[in-house]
Design an enzyme around this catalytic site. Sequence first.
Site, mmCIF file in Angstrom:
data_model
loop_
_atom_site.group_PDB
_atom_site.id
_atom_site.type_symbol
_atom_site.label_atom_id
_atom_site.label_comp_id
_atom_site.label_asym_id
_atom_site.label_seq_id
_atom_site.Cartn_x
_atom_site.Cartn_y
_atom_site.Cartn_z
ATOM 1 N N CYS A 1 35.214 47.286 51.922
ATOM 2 C CA CYS A 1 33.933 47.376 52.634
ATOM 3 C C CYS A 1 33.182 46.090 52.334
ATOM 4 O O CYS A 1 33.784 45.135 51.837
ATOM 5 C CB CYS A 1 33.148 48.632 52.246
ATOM 6 S SG CYS A 1 32.623 48.757 50.523
ATOM 7 N N GLY A 2 31.907 46.040 52.600
ATOM 8 C CA GLY A 2 31.161 44.804 52.367
ATOM 9 C C GLY A 2 31.236 44.342 50.933
ATOM 10 O O GLY A 2 31.474 43.167 50.648
ATOM 11 N N GLY B 1 32.873 46.559 48.376
ATOM 12 C CA GLY B 1 33.912 47.334 47.694
ATOM 13 C C GLY B 1 33.345 48.511 46.925
ATOM 14 O O GLY B 1 34.066 49.445 46.596
ATOM 15 N N ILE B 2 32.064 48.487 46.659
ATOM 16 C CA ILE B 2 31.442 49.494 45.791
ATOM 17 C C ILE B 2 31.363 50.865 46.462
ATOM 18 O O ILE B 2 31.716 51.884 45.860
ATOM 19 C CB ILE B 2 30.052 49.011 45.325
ATOM 20 C CG1 ILE B 2 30.206 47.757 44.461
ATOM 21 C CG2 ILE B 2 29.321 50.112 44.560
ATOM 22 C CD1 ILE B 2 28.904 47.031 44.185
ATOM 23 N N GLY B 3 30.898 50.915 47.702
ATOM 24 C CA GLY B 3 30.789 52.198 48.386
ATOM 25 C C GLY B 3 32.131 52.888 48.526
ATOM 26 O O GLY B 3 32.245 54.112 48.334
ATOM 27 N N MET B 4 33.155 52.114 48.840
ATOM 28 C CA MET B 4 34.504 52.675 48.949
ATOM 29 C C MET B 4 34.959 53.235 47.607
ATOM 30 O O MET B 4 35.510 54.337 47.539
ATOM 31 C CB MET B 4 35.492 51.611 49.424
ATOM 32 C CG MET B 4 35.327 51.228 50.868
ATOM 33 S SD MET B 4 35.875 52.537 51.967
ATOM 34 C CE MET B 4 36.225 51.593 53.438
ATOM 35 N N HIS C 1 45.462 49.608 31.672
ATOM 36 C CA HIS C 1 44.684 50.461 30.777
ATOM 37 C C HIS C 1 44.115 51.705 31.444
ATOM 38 O O HIS C 1 43.909 52.714 30.780
ATOM 39 C CB HIS C 1 43.525 49.672 30.162
ATOM 40 C CG HIS C 1 43.977 48.591 29.250
ATOM 41 N ND1 HIS C 1 43.091 47.813 28.542
ATOM 42 C CD2 HIS C 1 45.219 48.127 28.933
ATOM 43 C CE1 HIS C 1 43.761 46.930 27.817
ATOM 44 N NE2 HIS C 1 45.052 47.089 28.045
ATOM 45 N N ARG D 1 48.038 54.897 23.989
ATOM 46 C CA ARG D 1 46.669 55.246 23.613
ATOM 47 C C ARG D 1 45.765 55.465 24.822
ATOM 48 O O ARG D 1 44.736 56.126 24.723
ATOM 49 C CB ARG D 1 46.066 54.167 22.706
ATOM 50 C CG ARG D 1 45.743 52.864 23.411
ATOM 51 C CD ARG D 1 45.249 51.799 22.434
ATOM 52 N NE ARG D 1 44.674 50.651 23.089
ATOM 53 C CZ ARG D 1 45.357 49.628 23.577
ATOM 54 N NH1 ARG D 1 46.676 49.620 23.497
ATOM 55 N NH2 ARG D 1 44.736 48.619 24.146
#
Length: 148
Positions: A68-69, A71-74, A101, A135
Amino acid sequence: MSPLSLAIAADHGGLDLKRQLLAALRAAGHQVTDFGTDGSESVDYPDYARPVAEALTSGAVRFGVLVCGSGIGMAITANRHRGIRAAVLHNTTEARLTRAHNDANIACFGGRTLGVEVALDCLLTFLATPYEGGRHDRRIAKIERPPA
């Protein structure tokens, strides 16, 4: 790297980057299901993140790619699904560590914040990096535990 099954999607803000990543993935021999969008008109990113997350949780694909613009909303939308660990990537160190990790299974990118060369390097690193286990397993189990 042997061919992988992937799902990819973007909203209007990530369309150009999605098209370039999709072409590179297919050229590398990967089987990629494209969940859209295919046009530049404004659309809602949750409508495109959900089918990619569902393709992973159903076992239809091994990895997902969301753009998306920013990447956060996705990433926020995808992470609402049990078993999904989506990460916004900006460099290959993040790509390697989030796989090794965190056993991340969806790579998210900002179409307005990242160039195609960096995004492709991140994606290839993400796909080539195995999860270390050990771990990290107890931490992943804690993520997957339902809230009290």
